[in-house]
Design an enzyme around this catalytic site. Structure first.
Site, PDB file in Angstrom:
ATOM      1  N   ARG A 109       0.823  -1.219   0.000  1.00 44.59           N
ATOM      2  CA  ARG A 109       0.000   0.000   0.000  1.00 44.59           C
ATOM      3  C   ARG A 109       0.855   1.267   0.000  1.00 44.59           C
ATOM      4  O   ARG A 109       0.391   2.328  -0.405  1.00 44.59           O
ATOM      5  CB  ARG A 109      -0.992  -0.045   1.171  1.00 44.59           C
ATOM      6  CG  ARG A 109      -2.038  -1.151   0.996  1.00 44.59           C
ATOM      7  CD  ARG A 109      -2.991  -1.232   2.170  1.00 44.59           C
ATOM      8  NE  ARG A 109      -2.371  -1.711   3.379  1.00 44.59           N
ATOM      9  CZ  ARG A 109      -2.262  -2.998   3.739  1.00 44.59           C
ATOM     10  NH1 ARG A 109      -2.744  -3.935   2.964  1.00 44.59           N
ATOM     11  NH2 ARG A 109      -1.682  -3.351   4.866  1.00 44.59           N
ATOM     12  N   GLU A 146       3.459  -6.366  13.718  1.00 45.95           N
ATOM     13  CA  GLU A 146       2.390  -6.520  14.706  1.00 45.95           C
ATOM     14  C   GLU A 146       1.844  -7.953  14.715  1.00 45.95           C
ATOM     15  O   GLU A 146       1.460  -8.469  15.743  1.00 45.95           O
ATOM     16  CB  GLU A 146       1.258  -5.524  14.376  1.00 45.95           C
ATOM     17  CG  GLU A 146       0.246  -5.334  15.481  1.00 45.95           C
ATOM     18  CD  GLU A 146      -0.931  -4.471  15.046  1.00 45.95           C
ATOM     19  OE1 GLU A 146      -0.937  -3.975  13.906  1.00 45.95           O
ATOM     20  OE2 GLU A 146      -1.854  -4.323  15.858  1.00 45.95           O
TER      21      GLU A 146
HETATM   22  P1  AMP Z   1       4.379  -2.320  11.721  1.00 45.69           P
HETATM   23  O1  AMP Z   1       5.661  -2.870  11.193  1.00 45.69           O
HETATM   24  O2  AMP Z   1       3.915  -3.043  12.938  1.00 45.69           O
HETATM   25  O3  AMP Z   1       4.445  -0.826  11.921  1.00 45.69           O
HETATM   26  O4  AMP Z   1       3.260  -2.613  10.637  1.00 45.69           O
HETATM   27  C1  AMP Z   1       3.079  -1.795   9.537  1.00 45.69           C
HETATM   28  C2  AMP Z   1       2.784  -2.575   8.299  1.00 45.69           C
HETATM   29  O5  AMP Z   1       1.832  -3.591   8.521  1.00 45.69           O
HETATM   30  C3  AMP Z   1       2.199  -1.669   7.250  1.00 45.69           C
HETATM   31  O6  AMP Z   1       2.715  -2.055   5.983  1.00 45.69           O
HETATM   32  C4  AMP Z   1       0.717  -1.894   7.348  1.00 45.69           C
HETATM   33  O7  AMP Z   1       0.141  -1.881   6.066  1.00 45.69           O
HETATM   34  C5  AMP Z   1       0.564  -3.239   8.027  1.00 45.69           C
HETATM   35  N1  AMP Z   1      -0.333  -3.204   9.194  1.00 45.69           N
HETATM   36  C6  AMP Z   1       0.032  -3.443  10.474  1.00 45.69           C
HETATM   37  N2  AMP Z   1      -1.011  -3.365  11.313  1.00 45.69           N
HETATM   38  C7  AMP Z   1      -2.063  -3.034  10.553  1.00 45.69           C
HETATM   39  C8  AMP Z   1      -3.426  -2.786  10.838  1.00 45.69           C
HETATM   40  N3  AMP Z   1      -3.930  -2.852  12.089  1.00 45.69           N
HETATM   41  N4  AMP Z   1      -4.244  -2.438   9.801  1.00 45.69           N
HETATM   42  C9  AMP Z   1      -3.758  -2.360   8.536  1.00 45.69           C
HETATM   43  N5  AMP Z   1      -2.480  -2.605   8.212  1.00 45.69           N
HETATM   44  C10 AMP Z   1      -1.630  -2.942   9.201  1.00 45.69           C
END
Ligand code: AMP
Length: 225
Positions: A109, A146
């Site tokens: 995205r 996450e």
């Molecule tokens: P992080 O590395 O934990 O900051 O996760 C960010 C990445 O995971 C991004 O590329 C987001 O598109 C995706 N992502 C993580 N959590 C979510 C969520 N709750 N909703 C949508 N996309 C998420």
């Protein structure tokens, strides 16, 4: 359910446009290019209201892709021309005039927002992808997110040494993905000068992992919002 949108943290630069000196060189080209782009249709809304409108187009999908995760689905925002234009205009207004040699977008995205922003700012776009997708020689980093573990890759010859880079993704959660992308950028001797996200999940404190680089997030959501 949603908080008023915020666009900056304490250490961030001042609001663009009026307070900025006239840009020169590369940035001047970017600025004049943007001037030649037709402005979006007027909506009759203030900036805050415009971002609130865009924020209302982010849909919550509970338990995706795993139980307990509240997934922020931006596809309704992409499908709405006014909402998408508000987001790209807001990002453009924030970064116009800054020296940005490349925008690094994170699969998948981050490509949508990063590609549109690179075209508006008259700068390069460089993709960071999941393993096995890029055809030429790559640098690779492993990281946690996450909901699981992952790896990211970037073509080895993507960035010149000393280049100033903006990293963009749709959403900041724990910050692991963005930090991994930054590691890839730094491996090539380039500098991360800013991070930009459309959505930030503030309760996960992802921005802490990105210190001291400035972080722009257009929409901020707390737990359960
Ligand atoms: P992080 O590395 O934990 O900051 O996760 C960010 C990445 O995971 C991004 O590329 C987001 O598109 C995706 N992502 C993580 N959590 C979510 C969520 N709750 N909703 C949508 N996309 C998420």
């Amino acid at each position: 359910m949603t908080k008023a949108p915020q666009t900056k943290r304490a250490a961030r630069k001042p609001t663009p446009s009026a307070s900025k000196p006239t840009p020169r060189g590369r940035t001047a080209r970017a600025a004049s290019n943007t001037k030649s782009t037709p402005p979006p249709k007027p909506t009759g809304l203030t900036n805050g209201e415009r971002l609130k409108y865009a924020q209302s187009l982010v849909r919550n999908i509970p338990d995706f892709p795993k139980k307990g995760i509240l997934f922020k689905d931006i596809t309704p925002l992409l499908a709405d021309p006014k909402g998408f234009a508000i987001v790209i205009d807001s990002l453009t207004e924030h970064f116009i005039g800054d020296q940005i040699d490349a925008i690094v977008g994170i699969e998948s995205r981050g490509f949508v927002f990063g590609g549109a922003l690179a075209a508006r700012l008259n700068t390069s776009f460089v993709p960071v992808r999941k393993p096995g997708k890029l055809p030429a020689a790559v640098d690779r980093v492993a990281y946690s997110l996450e909901y699981g573990k992952a790896e990211l890759e970037m073509h080895k010859d993507s960035l010149r040494e000393g280049a100033k880079v903006l990293i963009i993704d749709d959403l900041l959660a724990t910050g692991g993905t963005a930090a991994a992308a930054a590691e890839l950028v730094r491996k090539q001797g380039a500098y991360v000068t800013a991070f930009a996200f459309v959505v930030e999940l503030t309760f996960l404190d992802g921005a802490d992992k990105l210190v001291p680089v400035p972080v722009l997030s257009l929409m901020r959501f707390g737990a359960g919002e």
